[in-house]
Design an enzyme around this catalytic site. Structure first.
Site, PDB file in Angstrom:
ATOM      1  N   SER A  68       0.825  -1.201   0.000  1.00 52.62           N
ATOM      2  CA  SER A  68       0.000   0.000   0.000  1.00 52.62           C
ATOM      3  C   SER A  68       0.865   1.259   0.000  1.00 52.62           C
ATOM      4  O   SER A  68       1.662   1.432  -0.914  1.00 52.62           O
ATOM      5  CB  SER A  68      -0.955  -0.063   1.191  1.00 52.62           C
ATOM      6  OG  SER A  68      -2.064   0.735   0.931  1.00 52.62           O
ATOM      7  N   HIS A  82      -7.371  -5.925   0.714  1.00 51.91           N
ATOM      8  CA  HIS A  82      -6.148  -5.120   0.671  1.00 51.91           C
ATOM      9  C   HIS A  82      -5.222  -5.548   1.815  1.00 51.91           C
ATOM     10  O   HIS A  82      -5.467  -5.212   2.973  1.00 51.91           O
ATOM     11  CB  HIS A  82      -6.624  -3.666   0.860  1.00 51.91           C
ATOM     12  CG  HIS A  82      -5.570  -2.629   0.842  1.00 51.91           C
ATOM     13  ND1 HIS A  82      -4.910  -2.248  -0.300  1.00 51.91           N
ATOM     14  CD2 HIS A  82      -5.072  -1.854   1.843  1.00 51.91           C
ATOM     15  CE1 HIS A  82      -4.065  -1.282  -0.010  1.00 51.91           C
ATOM     16  NE2 HIS A  82      -4.132  -1.026   1.285  1.00 51.91           N
TER      17      HIS A  82
END
Ligand code: GTR
Length: 431
Positions: free
Chosen positions: A265, A407
Protein backbone atom coordinates in the site's frame (compact mmCIF):
# COMPACT_ATOMS: atom_id res chain seq x y z
CA UNK A 1 -33.15 -19.80 -4.56
CA UNK A 2 -29.54 -20.81 -4.64
CA UNK A 3 -29.77 -21.54 -8.37
CA UNK A 4 -31.54 -18.26 -9.03
CA UNK A 5 -28.81 -16.32 -7.25
CA UNK A 6 -26.18 -18.12 -9.27
CA UNK A 7 -28.09 -17.47 -12.49
CA UNK A 8 -28.39 -13.75 -11.63
CA UNK A 9 -24.73 -13.51 -10.78
CA UNK A 10 -23.76 -15.13 -14.11
CA UNK A 11 -26.08 -12.69 -15.91
CA UNK A 12 -24.52 -9.78 -14.04
CA UNK A 13 -21.04 -10.92 -15.02
CA UNK A 14 -22.07 -11.30 -18.65
CA UNK A 15 -23.76 -7.93 -18.69
CA UNK A 16 -20.74 -6.30 -17.10
CA UNK A 17 -18.48 -8.01 -19.61
CA UNK A 18 -20.55 -6.95 -22.58
CA UNK A 19 -21.09 -3.33 -21.50
CA UNK A 20 -17.49 -2.86 -20.49
CA UNK A 21 -16.06 -4.38 -23.63
CA UNK A 22 -18.23 -2.23 -25.83
CA UNK A 23 -17.25 1.05 -24.15
CA UNK A 24 -13.77 0.55 -22.85
CA UNK A 25 -10.69 2.12 -24.39
CA UNK A 26 -8.31 -0.19 -26.18
CA UNK A 27 -6.08 -0.47 -23.15
CA UNK A 28 -8.73 -1.81 -20.79
CA UNK A 29 -10.27 -5.12 -21.79
CA UNK A 30 -8.93 -8.33 -20.42
CA UNK A 31 -10.16 -11.74 -21.43
CA UNK A 32 -9.26 -13.37 -18.16
CA UNK A 33 -10.12 -11.11 -15.27
CA UNK A 34 -13.44 -9.62 -14.35
CA UNK A 35 -14.32 -8.50 -10.83
CA UNK A 36 -16.33 -10.86 -8.70
CA UNK A 37 -19.89 -9.55 -9.14
CA UNK A 38 -20.60 -10.06 -5.44
CA UNK A 39 -17.87 -7.66 -4.37
CA UNK A 40 -18.93 -5.26 -6.99
CA UNK A 41 -22.58 -5.40 -5.93
CA UNK A 42 -21.61 -5.01 -2.27
CA UNK A 43 -19.90 -1.76 -3.12
CA UNK A 44 -22.94 -0.53 -5.00
CA UNK A 45 -25.16 -1.36 -2.02
CA UNK A 46 -23.03 0.36 0.63
CA UNK A 47 -25.09 2.62 2.86
CA UNK A 48 -22.52 5.34 2.71
CA UNK A 49 -22.68 6.57 -0.87
CA UNK A 50 -19.61 5.48 -2.82
CA UNK A 51 -18.55 8.58 -4.72
CA UNK A 52 -15.50 7.24 -6.50
CA UNK A 53 -15.48 5.26 -9.71
CA UNK A 54 -15.25 1.48 -9.47
CA UNK A 55 -16.93 0.70 -12.79
CA UNK A 56 -14.83 -0.11 -15.81
CA UNK A 57 -17.37 1.43 -18.17
CA UNK A 58 -16.88 4.81 -16.43
CA UNK A 59 -13.15 4.91 -17.06
CA UNK A 60 -12.70 7.94 -19.34
CA UNK A 61 -10.83 7.64 -22.62
CA UNK A 62 -7.18 8.43 -21.98
CA UNK A 63 -3.86 8.43 -23.74
CA UNK A 64 -0.77 7.40 -21.82
CA UNK A 65 2.57 9.15 -22.32
CA UNK A 66 4.79 6.97 -24.48
CA UNK A 67 7.63 5.77 -22.25
CA UNK A 68 10.01 5.76 -25.22
CA UNK A 69 9.25 9.27 -26.45
CA UNK A 70 11.45 12.04 -25.03
CA UNK A 71 10.16 15.55 -24.48
CA UNK A 72 12.23 16.89 -27.39
CA UNK A 73 10.61 14.32 -29.70
CA UNK A 74 13.53 11.88 -29.72
CA UNK A 75 12.37 8.27 -29.94
CA UNK A 76 14.34 5.85 -27.78
CA UNK A 77 15.21 2.70 -29.68
CA UNK A 78 18.18 1.25 -27.81
CA UNK A 79 19.01 0.48 -24.21
CA UNK A 80 22.01 2.84 -24.41
CA UNK A 81 19.73 5.71 -25.44
CA UNK A 82 17.29 4.77 -22.67
CA UNK A 83 20.04 4.81 -20.05
CA UNK A 84 21.68 8.04 -21.21
CA UNK A 85 18.54 10.04 -22.09
CA UNK A 86 15.14 8.41 -21.58
CA UNK A 87 15.70 7.06 -18.10
CA UNK A 88 17.30 10.18 -16.55
CA UNK A 89 14.62 12.40 -18.12
CA UNK A 90 11.77 10.21 -16.82
CA UNK A 91 13.30 10.01 -13.35
CA UNK A 92 13.59 13.80 -13.28
CA UNK A 93 9.90 14.16 -14.18
CA UNK A 94 8.90 11.94 -11.25
CA UNK A 95 11.20 13.91 -8.93
CA UNK A 96 9.82 17.22 -10.13
CA UNK A 97 6.12 16.44 -10.34
CA UNK A 98 5.34 13.48 -8.07
CA UNK A 99 7.63 12.51 -5.20
CA UNK A 100 10.03 15.44 -4.82
CA UNK A 101 13.79 15.57 -4.49
CA UNK A 102 15.55 13.69 -1.71
CA UNK A 103 18.87 14.77 -0.28
CA UNK A 104 22.05 12.92 -1.18
CA UNK A 105 22.78 9.81 0.92
CA UNK A 106 25.35 11.72 2.95
CA UNK A 107 27.80 9.90 5.14
CA UNK A 108 26.18 6.73 6.40
CA UNK A 109 27.32 4.85 9.46
CA UNK A 110 25.79 2.02 11.44
CA UNK A 111 25.97 0.62 14.91
CA UNK A 112 24.76 -2.87 15.85
CA UNK A 113 22.92 -2.25 19.11
CA UNK A 114 21.84 -5.83 19.84
CA UNK A 115 22.64 -9.32 18.56
CA UNK A 116 20.75 -12.50 19.39
CA UNK A 117 22.37 -15.48 17.66
CA UNK A 118 19.57 -17.78 18.84
CA UNK A 119 16.51 -15.96 17.59
CA UNK A 120 13.59 -17.94 16.21
CA UNK A 121 14.45 -21.02 18.33
CA UNK A 122 18.00 -20.96 17.07
CA UNK A 123 17.08 -20.81 13.38
CA UNK A 124 18.11 -17.20 12.89
CA UNK A 125 20.30 -14.41 14.14
CA UNK A 126 18.61 -11.16 15.05
CA UNK A 127 20.50 -7.90 14.86
CA UNK A 128 19.18 -4.48 15.69
CA UNK A 129 21.03 -1.69 13.98
CA UNK A 130 21.05 2.07 14.35
CA UNK A 131 21.68 3.77 11.02
CA UNK A 132 22.98 7.34 11.04
CA UNK A 133 23.29 9.71 8.12
CA UNK A 134 25.24 12.93 8.30
CA UNK A 135 24.95 15.74 5.77
CA UNK A 136 26.57 19.16 6.22
CA UNK A 137 27.13 18.58 9.93
CA UNK A 138 23.54 17.54 10.64
CA UNK A 139 22.59 13.96 11.45
CA UNK A 140 19.55 11.72 11.52
CA UNK A 141 19.33 8.19 12.93
CA UNK A 142 16.69 5.48 12.72
CA UNK A 143 16.54 1.83 13.76
CA UNK A 144 16.26 -1.25 11.60
CA UNK A 145 16.28 -4.95 12.42
CA UNK A 146 17.71 -7.87 10.48
CA UNK A 147 17.03 -11.60 10.71
CA UNK A 148 19.50 -13.89 8.94
CA UNK A 149 19.20 -17.68 8.66
CA UNK A 150 21.73 -19.57 10.79
CA UNK A 151 23.98 -22.17 9.21
CA UNK A 152 23.79 -20.73 5.67
CA UNK A 153 26.54 -21.94 3.33
CA UNK A 154 27.50 -18.41 2.30
CA UNK A 155 26.09 -14.91 1.96
CA UNK A 156 22.33 -14.86 1.63
CA UNK A 157 19.97 -12.63 -0.38
CA UNK A 158 17.54 -10.46 1.56
CA UNK A 159 14.14 -8.77 1.49
CA UNK A 160 13.76 -5.30 3.06
CA UNK A 161 10.20 -4.74 4.28
CA UNK A 162 9.00 -1.16 4.62
CA UNK A 163 6.61 -1.49 7.57
CA UNK A 164 3.82 1.10 7.43
CA UNK A 165 1.77 -0.78 10.03
CA UNK A 166 2.13 -1.08 13.82
CA UNK A 167 5.10 -2.92 15.29
CA UNK A 168 3.02 -6.09 15.81
CA UNK A 169 2.73 -6.51 12.02
CA UNK A 170 6.49 -6.96 11.71
CA UNK A 171 7.91 -7.66 15.14
CA UNK A 172 11.61 -8.59 14.97
CA UNK A 173 11.44 -10.17 18.47
CA UNK A 174 8.77 -12.56 17.08
CA UNK A 175 6.74 -12.19 20.26
CA UNK A 176 3.96 -11.08 17.96
CA UNK A 177 3.52 -12.91 14.66
CA UNK A 178 1.54 -11.66 11.70
CA UNK A 179 1.20 -12.84 8.09
CA UNK A 180 2.21 -9.35 6.99
CA UNK A 181 5.83 -10.38 7.66
CA UNK A 182 6.03 -14.19 7.89
CA UNK A 183 9.66 -14.07 8.98
CA UNK A 184 9.76 -17.80 9.86
CA UNK A 185 8.77 -18.69 6.27
CA UNK A 186 11.31 -16.25 4.85
CA UNK A 187 14.13 -17.64 6.99
CA UNK A 188 12.95 -21.19 6.17
CA UNK A 189 13.47 -20.44 2.49
CA UNK A 190 17.01 -19.26 3.05
CA UNK A 191 16.44 -15.53 2.78
CA UNK A 192 17.41 -12.86 5.28
CA UNK A 193 14.91 -10.11 5.98
CA UNK A 194 15.29 -6.59 7.31
CA UNK A 195 12.49 -4.31 8.44
CA UNK A 196 12.11 -0.68 9.43
CA UNK A 197 9.10 1.31 10.60
CA UNK A 198 8.03 4.20 8.41
CA UNK A 199 7.03 6.22 11.47
CA UNK A 200 10.62 6.07 12.74
CA UNK A 201 11.71 7.89 9.58
CA UNK A 202 8.97 10.44 8.87
CA UNK A 203 5.70 10.54 10.84
CA UNK A 204 2.77 9.22 8.82
CA UNK A 205 0.56 12.09 9.89
CA UNK A 206 -1.01 15.29 8.64
CA UNK A 207 0.03 16.90 11.90
CA UNK A 208 2.98 19.03 10.81
CA UNK A 209 3.97 19.66 14.43
CA UNK A 210 5.25 16.03 14.42
CA UNK A 211 7.52 16.61 11.42
CA UNK A 212 10.61 17.58 13.47
CA UNK A 213 10.71 14.02 14.86
CA UNK A 214 11.61 12.62 11.46
CA UNK A 215 14.23 13.04 8.78
CA UNK A 216 12.29 15.87 7.13
CA UNK A 217 12.68 17.75 10.38
CA UNK A 218 16.44 17.72 9.78
CA UNK A 219 16.44 18.36 6.01
CA UNK A 220 12.96 19.81 5.35
CA UNK A 221 13.31 20.49 1.64
CA UNK A 222 15.57 17.58 0.71
CA UNK A 223 17.27 18.92 -2.39
CA UNK A 224 14.21 20.61 -3.88
CA UNK A 225 12.23 23.83 -3.51
CA UNK A 226 9.64 24.08 -0.71
CA UNK A 227 6.09 23.79 -2.01
CA UNK A 228 7.31 22.58 -5.39
CA UNK A 229 9.72 19.66 -5.61
CA UNK A 230 11.01 19.32 -2.07
CA UNK A 231 10.80 15.73 -0.88
CA UNK A 232 7.69 14.45 0.83
CA UNK A 233 6.97 11.52 3.12
CA UNK A 234 7.00 8.72 0.53
CA UNK A 235 10.37 9.96 -0.72
CA UNK A 236 11.66 10.09 2.86
CA UNK A 237 10.66 6.49 3.50
CA UNK A 238 12.19 5.42 0.16
CA UNK A 239 15.41 7.20 1.08
CA UNK A 240 15.45 5.22 4.34
CA UNK A 241 15.08 1.93 2.43
CA UNK A 242 18.24 2.86 0.55
CA UNK A 243 20.05 3.57 3.82
CA UNK A 244 19.06 0.09 5.06
CA UNK A 245 20.52 -1.27 1.82
CA UNK A 246 23.70 0.73 2.52
CA UNK A 247 23.95 -1.16 5.80
CA UNK A 248 23.11 -4.57 4.29
CA UNK A 249 25.89 -4.14 1.76
CA UNK A 250 28.34 -3.99 4.67
CA UNK A 251 26.93 -6.96 6.62
CA UNK A 252 29.11 -10.04 6.10
CA UNK A 253 26.09 -12.40 6.15
CA UNK A 254 24.28 -10.63 3.31
CA UNK A 255 24.68 -10.89 -0.46
CA UNK A 256 24.30 -7.16 -1.09
CA UNK A 257 23.84 -7.65 -4.82
CA UNK A 258 20.61 -9.60 -4.23
CA UNK A 259 18.45 -7.41 -2.05
CA UNK A 260 14.74 -6.92 -2.73
CA UNK A 261 12.60 -4.04 -1.49
CA UNK A 262 8.99 -4.79 -0.65
CA UNK A 263 6.11 -2.73 0.66
CA UNK A 264 2.36 -2.81 0.93
CA UNK A 265 0.00 0.00 0.00
CA UNK A 266 1.70 3.26 1.04
CA UNK A 267 4.71 1.03 1.66
CA UNK A 268 4.27 -0.33 -1.89
CA UNK A 269 4.36 3.18 -3.36
CA UNK A 270 7.52 3.67 -1.33
CA UNK A 271 9.10 0.40 -2.51
CA UNK A 272 8.55 1.48 -6.11
CA UNK A 273 10.05 4.93 -5.60
CA UNK A 274 13.02 3.40 -3.75
CA UNK A 275 13.48 0.80 -6.49
CA UNK A 276 13.33 3.27 -9.35
CA UNK A 277 15.86 5.65 -7.88
CA UNK A 278 18.28 3.16 -6.37
CA UNK A 279 19.38 0.68 -8.98
CA UNK A 280 21.14 -1.44 -6.39
CA UNK A 281 17.76 -2.97 -5.51
CA UNK A 282 17.81 -6.25 -7.40
CA UNK A 283 14.06 -6.90 -7.14
CA UNK A 284 11.11 -4.62 -6.44
CA UNK A 285 7.83 -5.93 -5.00
CA UNK A 286 4.76 -3.68 -5.09
CA UNK A 287 1.89 -5.03 -2.99
CA UNK A 288 -1.47 -3.29 -3.49
CA UNK A 289 0.34 0.02 -4.04
CA UNK A 290 -2.57 1.69 -5.89
CA UNK A 291 -2.70 5.42 -6.59
CA UNK A 292 0.75 7.02 -6.68
CA UNK A 293 2.14 3.47 -6.81
CA UNK A 294 1.57 0.99 -9.61
CA UNK A 295 -1.93 2.13 -10.65
CA UNK A 296 -2.37 4.35 -13.70
CA UNK A 297 -3.54 7.82 -12.60
CA UNK A 298 -5.34 8.57 -15.88
CA UNK A 299 -7.93 5.80 -15.39
CA UNK A 300 -9.64 7.76 -12.58
CA UNK A 301 -10.64 4.43 -11.07
CA UNK A 302 -10.66 4.12 -7.28
CA UNK A 303 -8.41 6.59 -5.50
CA UNK A 304 -7.59 9.64 -7.62
CA UNK A 305 -4.78 12.18 -7.46
CA UNK A 306 -7.14 14.72 -5.84
CA UNK A 307 -8.37 12.17 -3.29
CA UNK A 308 -4.91 11.05 -2.23
CA UNK A 309 -3.61 14.61 -2.00
CA UNK A 310 -6.58 15.56 0.15
CA UNK A 311 -6.28 12.64 2.57
CA UNK A 312 -2.48 12.53 2.65
CA UNK A 313 -1.24 16.00 1.69
CA UNK A 314 2.24 15.18 3.04
CA UNK A 315 2.95 12.05 0.90
CA UNK A 316 3.73 13.73 -2.43
CA UNK A 317 5.52 16.92 -3.40
CA UNK A 318 3.82 20.31 -3.81
CA UNK A 319 3.80 20.11 -7.61
CA UNK A 320 1.75 16.88 -7.54
CA UNK A 321 -1.11 18.78 -5.92
CA UNK A 322 -1.34 20.94 -9.05
CA UNK A 323 -2.68 17.88 -10.88
CA UNK A 324 -5.73 17.31 -8.68
CA UNK A 325 -8.52 16.44 -11.16
CA UNK A 326 -6.06 17.11 -14.00
CA UNK A 327 -4.53 13.65 -14.36
CA UNK A 328 -4.35 13.96 -18.14
CA UNK A 329 -1.99 16.90 -17.79
CA UNK A 330 0.53 15.02 -15.65
CA UNK A 331 3.77 14.82 -17.63
CA UNK A 332 4.08 11.17 -16.56
CA UNK A 333 1.88 8.25 -15.62
CA UNK A 334 2.75 5.37 -13.34
CA UNK A 335 3.67 2.84 -16.06
CA UNK A 336 6.75 5.02 -16.57
CA UNK A 337 7.64 4.57 -12.92
CA UNK A 338 7.55 0.80 -13.40
CA UNK A 339 9.56 1.16 -16.60
CA UNK A 340 12.34 2.84 -14.58
CA UNK A 341 12.87 -0.48 -12.80
CA UNK A 342 13.76 -2.25 -16.08
CA UNK A 343 15.65 -4.44 -16.68
CA UNK A 344 15.52 -5.46 -13.03
CA UNK A 345 12.87 -7.88 -11.78
CA UNK A 346 9.55 -6.36 -10.76
CA UNK A 347 6.53 -8.06 -9.16
CA UNK A 348 3.17 -6.30 -8.95
CA UNK A 349 0.41 -7.70 -6.72
CA UNK A 350 -3.24 -6.64 -6.39
CA UNK A 351 -6.09 -7.79 -4.16
CA UNK A 352 -9.45 -9.06 -5.33
CA UNK A 353 -11.53 -6.65 -3.24
CA UNK A 354 -9.17 -3.70 -3.59
CA UNK A 355 -11.04 -1.57 -6.13
CA UNK A 356 -9.74 1.53 -4.34
CA UNK A 357 -6.24 0.60 -5.54
CA UNK A 358 -7.52 -0.14 -9.09
CA UNK A 359 -6.32 -3.67 -9.68
CA UNK A 360 -6.67 -3.43 -13.44
CA UNK A 361 -4.83 -0.11 -13.46
CA UNK A 362 -1.97 -1.79 -11.57
CA UNK A 363 -1.77 -4.59 -14.14
CA UNK A 364 -2.08 -2.24 -17.13
CA UNK A 365 0.72 -0.13 -15.76
CA UNK A 366 2.96 -3.20 -15.71
CA UNK A 367 1.86 -4.10 -19.23
CA UNK A 368 2.64 -0.59 -20.49
CA UNK A 369 6.14 -0.75 -18.99
CA UNK A 370 6.87 -3.58 -21.45
CA UNK A 371 8.45 -1.43 -24.22
CA UNK A 372 11.31 -0.54 -21.87
CA UNK A 373 11.85 -4.17 -20.79
CA UNK A 374 11.82 -5.01 -24.52
CA UNK A 375 14.85 -2.74 -25.06
CA UNK A 376 16.72 -5.30 -22.94
CA UNK A 377 15.29 -8.24 -24.89
CA UNK A 378 12.96 -9.07 -22.00
CA UNK A 379 9.31 -10.02 -22.49
CA UNK A 380 6.38 -8.22 -20.87
CA UNK A 381 2.62 -8.51 -20.57
CA UNK A 382 0.10 -7.33 -23.13
CA UNK A 383 -2.75 -5.14 -21.83
CA UNK A 384 -5.33 -7.89 -22.49
CA UNK A 385 -3.37 -10.54 -20.62
CA UNK A 386 -4.43 -9.80 -17.05
CA UNK A 387 -4.39 -13.20 -15.33
CA UNK A 388 -7.37 -14.57 -13.40
CA UNK A 389 -7.54 -14.49 -9.62
CA UNK A 390 -4.77 -16.38 -7.76
CA UNK A 391 -2.92 -17.21 -10.94
CA UNK A 392 0.62 -15.91 -10.59
CA UNK A 393 2.27 -15.34 -13.94
CA UNK A 394 5.90 -14.40 -14.29
CA UNK A 395 7.46 -13.65 -17.62
CA UNK A 396 11.11 -12.76 -17.94
CA UNK A 397 11.65 -10.09 -15.27
CA UNK A 398 8.03 -9.10 -14.65
CA UNK A 399 5.39 -10.89 -12.60
CA UNK A 400 1.83 -10.32 -11.50
CA UNK A 401 -0.88 -11.90 -9.41
CA UNK A 402 -4.07 -10.93 -7.65
CA UNK A 403 -4.66 -12.52 -4.28
CA UNK A 404 -8.08 -13.57 -3.02
CA UNK A 405 -9.61 -11.21 -0.47
CA UNK A 406 -8.85 -7.77 0.81
CA UNK A 407 -6.15 -5.12 0.67
CA UNK A 408 -3.32 -6.84 2.56
CA UNK A 409 0.13 -8.39 2.35
CA UNK A 410 -0.21 -12.09 3.05
CA UNK A 411 1.92 -15.24 3.39
CA UNK A 412 0.53 -16.29 -0.03
CA UNK A 413 2.05 -13.12 -1.56
CA UNK A 414 5.37 -13.63 0.22
CA UNK A 415 5.59 -17.21 -1.04
CA UNK A 416 5.09 -16.02 -4.64
CA UNK A 417 7.62 -13.18 -4.23
CA UNK A 418 10.16 -15.74 -3.02
CA UNK A 419 9.33 -18.15 -5.88
CA UNK A 420 10.03 -15.30 -8.29
CA UNK A 421 13.26 -14.34 -6.50
CA UNK A 422 14.39 -17.99 -6.60
CA UNK A 423 13.84 -18.02 -10.34
CA UNK A 424 15.28 -14.65 -11.35
CA UNK A 425 18.23 -14.95 -8.99
CA UNK A 426 18.88 -18.56 -10.02
CA UNK A 427 18.51 -20.09 -6.57
CA UNK A 428 17.44 -23.65 -5.86
CA UNK A 429 13.84 -23.51 -4.64
CA UNK A 430 13.25 -24.37 -0.99
CA UNK A 431 9.46 -24.41 -1.20
C1 GTR B 1 -5.37 4.36 2.01
C2 GTR B 1 -4.83 5.20 0.91
C3 GTR B 1 -4.14 4.33 -0.07
C4 GTR B 1 -3.23 3.32 0.58
C5 GTR B 1 -3.70 2.84 1.93
C6 GTR B 1 -2.66 2.18 2.83
O1 GTR B 1 -6.17 5.01 2.89
O2 GTR B 1 -5.89 5.88 0.33
O3 GTR B 1 -3.45 5.11 -1.03
O4 GTR B 1 -1.94 3.74 0.64
O5 GTR B 1 -4.27 3.83 2.68
O6 GTR B 1 -1.51 2.57 2.85
O7 GTR B 1 -3.04 1.26 3.55
Amino acid sequence: MHRTTRFLSVCATLLLTITTRADAPATSPSDNYWPNPKLFEALAKQKKKVTWNYREENVPPYTLPDPLLCRDGTRITTREQWESKGRPETLELFRTYVYGRSPAPGQVSSEVTETDPKAMDGKATLKRIKITTTIDGKSFSFPTALLTPNGAAGKVPAFILINNRPLGSADPSRKQKDGFWPAEDIIGRGYATAVFMTNDVDPDSKDESLRPRGVRGVWPAGSGKPGEDSWATIAAWAWAASRVLDYLQTDPAIDGSHVAVIGHSRGGKTALWAGTQDQRFALVCSNCSGCGGAALSRRIFGETVAAINKSFPYWFCGNFHKFDDRENELPVDQHQLLALIAPRPLYVVSAEADFWADQRGEFLSLAHAAPVYALYGLPGFKPDEMPPLETPVSRGHVAYHMHRGIHNLTPYDWARYMDFADRVWGRPSRR
